[in-house]
Design a protein around this motif. Structure first.
Motif, PDB file in Angstrom:
ATOM      1  N   GLY A  44      33.211  24.835  41.907  1.00 43.59           N
ATOM      2  CA  GLY A  44      34.397  24.018  41.831  1.00 43.59           C
ATOM      3  C   GLY A  44      35.172  24.329  40.600  1.00 43.59           C
ATOM      4  N   PRO A  45      36.391  23.754  40.471  1.00 45.40           N
ATOM      5  CA  PRO A  45      37.196  24.069  39.315  1.00 45.40           C
ATOM      6  C   PRO A  45      36.657  23.505  38.041  1.00 45.40           C
ATOM      7  CG  PRO A  45      38.344  22.660  40.826  1.00 45.40           C
ATOM      8  CD  PRO A  45      37.011  22.954  41.404  1.00 45.40           C
ATOM      9  N   PRO A  92      33.216  22.243  46.123  1.00 41.10           N
ATOM     10  CA  PRO A  92      33.598  22.072  44.722  1.00 41.10           C
ATOM     11  C   PRO A  92      32.894  20.906  44.071  1.00 41.10           C
ATOM     12  CG  PRO A  92      35.381  21.595  46.209  1.00 41.10           C
ATOM     13  CD  PRO A  92      34.189  21.931  47.039  1.00 41.10           C
ATOM     14  N   SER A  99      34.718  21.468  42.322  1.00 41.79           N
ATOM     15  CA  SER A  99      34.995  22.444  43.345  1.00 41.79           C
ATOM     16  C   SER A  99      33.794  23.220  43.768  1.00 41.79           C
ATOM     17  CB  SER A  99      36.010  23.384  42.787  1.00 41.79           C
ATOM     18  OG  SER A  99      36.981  23.746  43.591  1.00 41.79           O
ATOM     19  N   GLU A 102      31.407  20.713  49.006  1.00 42.77           N
ATOM     20  CA  GLU A 102      32.471  20.108  49.748  1.00 42.77           C
ATOM     21  C   GLU A 102      31.948  18.834  50.404  1.00 42.77           C
ATOM     22  OE1 GLU A 102      34.843  23.413  51.424  1.00 42.77           O
ATOM     23  OE2 GLU A 102      35.385  21.488  50.820  1.00 42.77           O
ATOM     24  N   HIS A 189      45.825  28.854  45.213  1.00 43.86           N
ATOM     25  CA  HIS A 189      44.505  28.285  45.459  1.00 43.86           C
ATOM     26  C   HIS A 189      43.431  29.238  44.943  1.00 43.86           C
ATOM     27  CE1 HIS A 189      46.738  25.736  48.319  1.00 43.86           C
ATOM     28  NE2 HIS A 189      47.334  26.877  48.641  1.00 43.86           N
ATOM     29  N   HIS A 191      40.396  28.688  45.060  1.00 45.62           N
ATOM     30  CA  HIS A 191      39.375  28.612  46.114  1.00 45.62           C
ATOM     31  C   HIS A 191      40.069  28.406  47.465  1.00 45.62           C
ATOM     32  CE1 HIS A 191      36.415  27.199  42.793  1.00 45.62           C
ATOM     33  NE2 HIS A 191      36.531  28.513  42.846  1.00 45.62           N
ATOM     34  N   GLU A 194      38.357  26.589  50.939  1.00 45.80           N
ATOM     35  CA  GLU A 194      37.916  25.195  51.029  1.00 45.80           C
ATOM     36  C   GLU A 194      38.492  24.531  52.271  1.00 45.80           C
ATOM     37  OE1 GLU A 194      37.248  24.250  46.296  1.00 45.80           O
ATOM     38  OE2 GLU A 194      39.209  23.868  47.182  1.00 45.80           O
ATOM     39  N   ARG A 243      32.840  33.444  44.742  1.00 40.29           N
ATOM     40  CA  ARG A 243      33.611  32.635  43.813  1.00 40.29           C
ATOM     41  C   ARG A 243      33.217  32.812  42.356  1.00 40.29           C
ATOM     42  NH1 ARG A 243      34.014  27.248  47.583  1.00 40.29           N
ATOM     43  NH2 ARG A 243      35.826  27.964  48.760  1.00 40.29           N
ATOM     44  N   ASP A 269      47.385  24.613  40.907  1.00 42.52           N
ATOM     45  CA  ASP A 269      46.214  25.218  41.543  1.00 42.52           C
ATOM     46  C   ASP A 269      45.597  24.127  42.422  1.00 42.52           C
ATOM     47  OD1 ASP A 269      44.046  26.707  42.293  1.00 42.52           O
ATOM     48  OD2 ASP A 269      43.132  26.829  40.312  1.00 42.52           O
ATOM     49  N   HIS A 271      43.156  22.416  45.030  1.00 40.33           N
ATOM     50  CA  HIS A 271      41.767  22.465  45.482  1.00 40.33           C
ATOM     51  C   HIS A 271      41.439  21.208  46.300  1.00 40.33           C
ATOM     52  CE1 HIS A 271      40.073  25.539  42.515  1.00 40.33           C
ATOM     53  NE2 HIS A 271      41.276  25.299  42.011  1.00 40.33           N
ATOM     54  N   GLU A 360      42.711  18.273  42.527  1.00 36.90           N
ATOM     55  CA  GLU A 360      41.691  18.100  43.564  1.00 36.90           C
ATOM     56  C   GLU A 360      42.191  17.051  44.557  1.00 36.90           C
ATOM     57  OE1 GLU A 360      38.855  19.722  43.692  1.00 36.90           O
ATOM     58  OE2 GLU A 360      38.417  20.434  41.668  1.00 36.90           O
TER      59      GLU A 360
END
Length: 395
Positions: A44-45, A92, A99, A102, A189, A191, A194, A243, A269, A271, A360
């Motif tokens: 995740g971020p 994430p 991130s 999920e 993005h 990621h 997702e 990732r 960005d 997510h 997010e």
């Protein structure tokens, strides 16, 4: 028509549970805390995945996605690190940038046009113009109270005295110049793969990229911004999800786009978070089930290493102000919509523009409908900040 719009606005929910998260200020480097390895393969971020920090510390991606956080209470909601819930897709982490791990019928909006700069626009979302919850000036003046109310600090970073100051954060002018030529907002993005609880395999509309399409449409059609949406898959290599260095792969592409389009002043960005499978980050706005959002900021600082001089961010103060001003608008107009601002070490490519944010939207447990419903209120609070015309901001 005004009566119809007023009726829509009256449906905005008003109360949010009080914050129970306790965050502690730390003025210096404290003993490093070791995070337990995550089971999730989807970073995740929360930790910078993909920006080389040093040979000793590896990449930011490694630091973020290779650690698991304990659940943290914030505003009555649990924020957890992502767990892998989809085959081949890493969810994430919620606290880290959330991130690594999920899931009703849309409310009808009156059709009419509003003249903005001579160009008509269709109303796609009922903008909130009534403050539902007022934030006390006393709260803004108390750094610890402000931190406890709106922020969650990752265990492996620290906040310095004076870094979270309400008047300073709200005092930064983040409005955009009018009549700018060229795109003003960039959506991408880190990621790209997702997805959500009921996403259909292979359907772009049901992914975080499809969510970016929806946000782009709202910002362009309702607010008149020009938006560039980059949909490159930075987390895919040779057909496989990868990732560990997604942030590294994304940086040169985003930097090149900004060089080509110097008019871009806002970078998002986008997510979705990763949470424990039993949690659903959902509230109700205008009578519709709506995924909650979370802002994520990197401080380029860890307790273990102190200031990360190899990952400088000259715009860190502006990044924090940007997140806080949007959180401030969300809290007053859409109580319960934003979970918090999560603060973690590293940088997450937020150093490319002052108005950069990692957002997010919901988590892997939210439905596609719920996350799409979140784009209306988010675009509204973003516009309130960029236009400076919100009563809450004194505009």
């Amino acid at each position: 028509m005004e009566n119809l719009l007023a009726a829509v606005r009256d449906q905005i929910p008003a109360l949010r549970e009080g914050s129970t998260a306790e965050n502690t200020l730390s003025a210096g480097t404290e003993a490093a805390e070791t995070d337990t390895a995550k089971q999730d393969s989807n970073p995740g971020p929360g930790a910078e995945r993909g920006q080389t920090e040093s040979k000793e510390q590896g990449t930011e991606e490694d630091q973020k996605d290779g650690t698991q956080k304990d659940e943290t209470q914030k505003d009555g909601m649990e924020i957890t690190e992502p767990e892998q819930t989809e085959t081949g897709i890493t969810e994430p982490a919620a606290g880290e940038s959330a991130s690594t791990a999920e899931p009703e019928a849309p409310q009808s909006v009156p059709e009419e046009t509003i003249e903005t700069g001579g160009a008509p626009r269709e109303i796609l979302y009922p903008e909130a113009d009534t403050i539902q919850e007022t934030i006390s000036p006393d709260l803004l003046a108390d750094q610890q109270a402000l931190l406890n109310r709106f922020f969650v600090v990752d265990p492996n970073t620290s906040v310095l005295p004076g870094e979270i100051d309400g008047s300073t954060l709200l005092g930064k002018d983040l409005t955009l110049p009018e009549n700018a030529e060229g795109p003003q907002i960039l959506i991408y993005h880190t990621h790209s793969q997702e997805t959500f609880a009921d996403s259909r395999p292979g359907e772009r509309a049901d992914t975080v990229i499809g969510l970016g399409d929806d946000l782009q449409e709202l910002l362009e059609k309702q607010y008149g911004y020009e938006v560039l949406h980059i949909t490159e898959a930075f987390d895919m290599k040779e057909g496989c999800l990868e990732r560990s260095r997604a942030y590294n792969y994304a940086e040169p592409v985003i930097a090149a786009a900004l060089e080509e389009h110097p008019s871009i002043q806002v970078v998002i960005d986008l997510h979705r978070d990763g949470v424990n499978g039993s949690k659903r980050l959902v509230t109700e706005i205008n009578g519709k089930p709506t995924a909650q959002i979370m802002f994520f900021n990197g401080l380029s600082r860890t307790k273990e290493s102190g200031e990360l001089t190899s990952l400088p961010n000259p715009y860190q103060a502006e990044n924090l102000a940007f997140s806080f001003q949007m959180e401030y608008e969300a809290e007053q107009y859409y109580p319960g919509f934003s979970r918090c601002i999560y603060l973690k070490g590293y940088r997450y490519n937020l150093h490319l523009r002052p108005r950069s944010v990692l957002l997010e939207v919901g988590a892997q447990t939210n439905t596609v409908e719920e996350v799409k419903n979140a784009m209306g209120p988010f675009s509204d609070i973003l516009h309130k900040v960029l236009s400076g015309k919100s009563p809450a901001s004194g505009g």
